[in-house]
Design an enzyme around this catalytic site. Structure first.
Site, PDB file in Angstrom:
ATOM      1  N   GLU A 175      30.277 -36.779  76.279  1.00 50.51           N
ATOM      2  CA  GLU A 175      29.763 -36.346  77.767  1.00 50.51           C
ATOM      3  C   GLU A 175      30.654 -35.437  77.902  1.00 50.51           C
ATOM      4  O   GLU A 175      31.846 -35.162  76.737  1.00 50.51           O
ATOM      5  CB  GLU A 175      30.159 -36.716  79.149  1.00 50.51           C
ATOM      6  CG  GLU A 175      31.635 -38.105  78.851  1.00 50.51           C
ATOM      7  CD  GLU A 175      32.830 -37.387  78.213  1.00 50.51           C
ATOM      8  OE1 GLU A 175      33.402 -35.897  78.514  1.00 50.51           O
ATOM      9  OE2 GLU A 175      33.643 -37.987  77.420  1.00 50.51           O
ATOM     10  N   GLU A 318      33.426 -36.677  74.754  1.00 51.47           N
ATOM     11  CA  GLU A 318      32.490 -35.950  73.372  1.00 51.47           C
ATOM     12  C   GLU A 318      31.206 -37.075  72.784  1.00 51.47           C
ATOM     13  O   GLU A 318      30.284 -36.467  72.398  1.00 51.47           O
ATOM     14  CB  GLU A 318      32.463 -35.523  72.836  1.00 51.47           C
ATOM     15  CG  GLU A 318      33.537 -33.908  73.201  1.00 51.47           C
ATOM     16  CD  GLU A 318      34.093 -33.044  72.041  1.00 51.47           C
ATOM     17  OE1 GLU A 318      33.642 -32.903  71.161  1.00 51.47           O
ATOM     18  OE2 GLU A 318      34.763 -32.183  72.062  1.00 51.47           O
TER      19      GLU A 318
END
Length: 349
Positions: A175, A318
């Site tokens: 994310e 991430e």
């Protein structure tokens, strides 16, 4: 809604017969009993997921969901909100942390604009599936409508279905979104039935009001919206994030397609709790990569009920932890595929 319902209907428990065969083989490999620890458990899980005694997991991808948060208006972060937009553009260029780690583990990084504030250029290499330009400010009402929350889940499912057609064998969740530790902590506070003060951390950088202000914002959002802890979609809609819903959708889609999915850190684990609350059988397909350094990470892992593999002191997000864990998952598959049994080498024990 129909895609979500159909996906849930497709999720089956792992193949117990195949797992029994896998456990028998693993127990008879040329090694002391249980000497490969968690690798053995992952190997058996992979067989149960894929229904193949020699699972193939060499084609890997981390799906990174990017979105902004309206609660940013409350001063909960020291980072400019524009960082979400700028960082999202860097994923296709291979310049972020998960990209660097993915180069080592051979993972493709797939960036999705599910709710970034601003218009991502068409030629940026980002898959554009924007639902809205960030969530609404959850201290003033729901972060999104229930329909938007379901749409975020279905975007994740659709991306997995597309990756499945490309022959993907192993997925990871990631994310990007300034403010998403605030939303994640709000969700965990409700689903874990605890005060936000117990689990609130700095995230990517806390605002000038410090942790105390961030806690107060989360408490206010919960008080105003009164999310129903028995309804994960209601919680997601009222105090969650589009990228959190997108990741939960990826996990549901992976389970429906019988693909193992490696969960990243804190925010991904909260998304996994949402997914498992929607369909408990989906959890059987999850492999949790690492224990995030965020204060709420321990509670999130306990609530999900899956112990992380690694403890690296990481909290980047991430999907960086998922990419780092991919070689371990591959090693588990290699163990059951390439190690010989005592019988195969003519030894008796």
């Amino acid at each position: 809604m129909k895609l979500l319902e159909n996906t849930i209907d497709r999720i089956e428990s792992l193949d117990e017969e195949m797992m029994s065969k896998a456990r028998e083989r693993v127990d008879n490999l040329v090694k002391p009993s249980k000497s490969l620890g968690k690798l053995e458990d992952i190997a058996v899980q992979l067989v149960g997921i894929t229904r193949k005694i020699n699972p193939v997991i060499d084609k890997k991808a981390v799906i990174v969901m990017a979105a902004d948060h309206g609660v940013y208006e409350e001063g909960i972060s020291s980072n400019p909100q524009e960082v979400t937009f700028a960082q999202t553009l860097l994923f296709p260029k291979g310049l972020t942390g998960v990209c660097a780690i993915g180069k080592v583990s051979g993972a493709n990084i797939v960036a999705i604009d599910i709710g970034v504030k601003g218009e991502i250029p068409d030629d940026a290499g980002v898959i554009k599936r924007k639902i809205k330009h960030g969530t609404d400010n959850m201290t003033k009402g729901p972060a999104m409508t229930r329909e938007e929350a379901i749409q975020s889940l279905e975007v994740g499912i659709e991306i997995v279905n597309q990756e499945t057609k490309k022959g993907i064998h192993l997925l990871g969740t990631g994310e990007m979104g300034i403010g998403n530790t605030t939303a994640s902590t709000a969700i965990l506070s409700v689903l874990g039935n605890c005060d936000p003060l117990e689990i609130t951390g700095r995230g990517a950088g806390v605002g000038r009001g410090g942790i105390e202000h961030k806690v107060e914002v989360i408490r206010r959002a919960i008080s105003i919206n009164k999310p129903n802890p028995a309804d994960a979609i209601d919680v997601l809609a009222k105090i969650g994030g589009l990228e959190i819903g997108g990741m939960a959708g990826v996990m549901l889609g992976a389970a429906a397609n019988r693909i193992p999915v490696v969960v990243d850190g804190y925010i991904s684990t909260v998304a996994a709790i949402i997914a498992a609350s929607i369909e408990p059988k989906a959890k059987e397909y999850f492999i949790v990569s690492h224990a995030s350094a965020e204060p709420g990470a321990r509670m999130a892992s306990d609530l999900l009920g899956i112990e992380p593999m690694l403890n690296m002191g990481m909290c980047l997000g991430e999907g960086s932890g998922a990419a780092l864990a991919f070689p371990i998952v591959e090693a588990a598959g290699s163990v059951i595929k390439h190690m010989a049994t005592f019988d195969e080498v003519g030894l008796t024990i």
